[in-house]
Design an enzyme around this catalytic site. Sequence first.
Site, PDB file in Angstrom:
ATOM      1  N   GLY A 245       1.955   2.959 -10.386  1.00 37.45           N
ATOM      2  CA  GLY A 245       2.171   4.353 -10.021  1.00 37.45           C
ATOM      3  C   GLY A 245       1.335   4.717  -8.816  1.00 37.45           C
TER       4      GLY A 245
ATOM      5  N   ARG B 175      -6.589   0.965   3.084  1.00 37.35           N
ATOM      6  CA  ARG B 175      -6.456   1.637   1.786  1.00 37.35           C
ATOM      7  C   ARG B 175      -6.346   0.617   0.639  1.00 37.35           C
ATOM      8  NH1 ARG B 175      -2.509   1.606  -2.628  1.00 37.35           N
ATOM      9  NH2 ARG B 175      -2.447   3.688  -3.542  1.00 37.35           N
ATOM     10  N   VAL B 176      -7.094   0.863  -0.417  1.00 41.37           N
ATOM     11  CA  VAL B 176      -7.004   0.044  -1.629  1.00 41.37           C
ATOM     12  C   VAL B 176      -6.657   0.989  -2.782  1.00 41.37           C
ATOM     13  CG1 VAL B 176      -8.289  -1.396  -3.245  1.00 41.37           C
ATOM     14  CG2 VAL B 176      -8.648  -1.681  -0.794  1.00 41.37           C
ATOM     15  N   GLY B 177      -5.700   0.582  -3.599  1.00 40.47           N
ATOM     16  CA  GLY B 177      -5.268   1.435  -4.710  1.00 40.47           C
ATOM     17  C   GLY B 177      -5.993   1.131  -6.006  1.00 40.47           C
ATOM     18  N   ASP B 178      -5.333   1.472  -7.099  1.00 39.94           N
ATOM     19  CA  ASP B 178      -5.940   1.335  -8.427  1.00 39.94           C
ATOM     20  C   ASP B 178      -5.907  -0.086  -8.976  1.00 39.94           C
ATOM     21  OD1 ASP B 178      -3.083   1.702  -8.404  1.00 39.94           O
ATOM     22  OD2 ASP B 178      -3.165   1.748 -10.591  1.00 39.94           O
TER      23      ASP B 178
ATOM     24  N   THR C 277       4.955  -2.473  -8.197  1.00 32.40           N
ATOM     25  CA  THR C 277       3.833  -3.326  -8.621  1.00 32.40           C
ATOM     26  C   THR C 277       4.235  -4.109  -9.872  1.00 32.40           C
ATOM     27  OG1 THR C 277       2.154  -1.882  -7.725  1.00 32.40           O
ATOM     28  CG2 THR C 277       1.542  -3.085  -9.707  1.00 32.40           C
TER      29      THR C 277
HETATM   30  N1  ASP Z   1      -0.402   1.461  -8.120  1.00 30.70           N
HETATM   31  C1  ASP Z   1      -0.055   0.811  -6.884  1.00 30.70           C
HETATM   32  C2  ASP Z   1      -0.983   1.302  -5.801  1.00 30.70           C
HETATM   33  O1  ASP Z   1      -1.227   2.484  -5.749  1.00 30.70           O
HETATM   34  C3  ASP Z   1       1.353   1.055  -6.476  1.00 30.70           C
HETATM   35  C4  ASP Z   1       2.377   0.692  -7.510  1.00 30.70           C
HETATM   36  O2  ASP Z   1       2.149   0.799  -8.702  1.00 30.70           O
HETATM   37  O3  ASP Z   1       3.456   0.256  -7.129  1.00 30.70           O
HETATM   38  O4  ASP Z   1      -1.409   0.517  -4.989  1.00 30.70           O
END
Ligand code: ASP
Length: 361
Positions: free
Chosen positions: A279, A255-258, A227
């Site tokens: 992360g 799915r959606v992340g942070d 990211t």
């Molecule tokens: N934090 C991102 C996610 O979980 C992944 C990443 O940091 O590469 O979508």
Amino acid sequence: MKKITTLLSLFLVLINCGELVPNPDENPNNITRKNPNPKNNSKKVNDFAIVIHGGAGTILKKNITNEKEAEYKAKLEEAIRVGYAILKEGGSSLDAVEKTINVLENSPLFNAGKGAVFTNAETNELDASIMDGETLNAGASAGTKTVKNPINLARAIMENSPHVMMVGNGAETFAKEQNLEIVSPEYFKTENRLKTLKRVIKREQENTTDKTSAFYNTDIKDSKFGTVGCVALDKNGNLAAGTSTGGMTNKRYGRVGDVPIIGAGNYANNTTCAVSGTGWGEFFIRASVAHDISALMEYKGLTLKAAADEVIQKKVPKLGGNGGIIAVDKNGNMEMNFNTAGMYRASMNDKGELIIAIYKD
Ligand code: ASP
């Protein structure tokens, strides 16, 4: 006599307001200013500053050729110099963040924009967010497949709509209305990322019996993330944070992340700091990583470093997650903090001193 009584009562009122406190060790009048938050009284160290990341994870020297390493460093430098130039000219932290992230999004090296990872269904679904520390306004988009630069969409959502977050088709319709650059989904398909997906799926089929952890337990802890993010302080004292990602390889079910969750993967507040994370997103959401760092500074008076340590070195690993953050506070202190083997990162202070690093030491 009346004059003396008036002066005395004025003095007492000021003491009660907490503005003036007698201090026998100080000036001849025994008067000194009281700091409302004594632990958080650091001085301005930079008039402006910028920090970027290109993802954290198991990034080990032995797995990267010298050429690849040089390529990563060159792209990080190119990106941070774009933002630095904007800040140096007196431009806004929001512009610096957006334009810096555009450089990283347009490179296939990072898991954002062009280099986005693949979902289980072999699509690329991108998330991004941006936050303005002055107004606490924010914009975020999730699950888009055709917007070339999701960080631009996040900013358009923040500035040109009454909403904070838009997802999927709706976000794409808005992007078109805003005349943002639209590309075919094919634009995001890169050979390397497809190979990674195939490898992760193979490992998953071989190893995983626990269906609740089916798509992460095998490779995720073991692979780098990628990211991208940028935080900046401008000459007007305004902070901004932006983060953009393809999410995690092999993600399923929308799915959606942070990253697009304000306060999890991204946060900015002029009274404290600006933070961008990278992360294992599920843990960053559960730990409210970015907002927690700001809150520890605001309510507990911690320094930026102490707050980042508390969340990244203690809270996230305790839950079982991993990753890192970059941050800058209102005084221009910069922080690059991670609990993984490495994090692609760079920083520049107001003197133009550049630091670029990948591994832990
Ligand atoms: N934090 C991102 C996610 O979980 C992944 C990443 O940091 O590469 O979508």
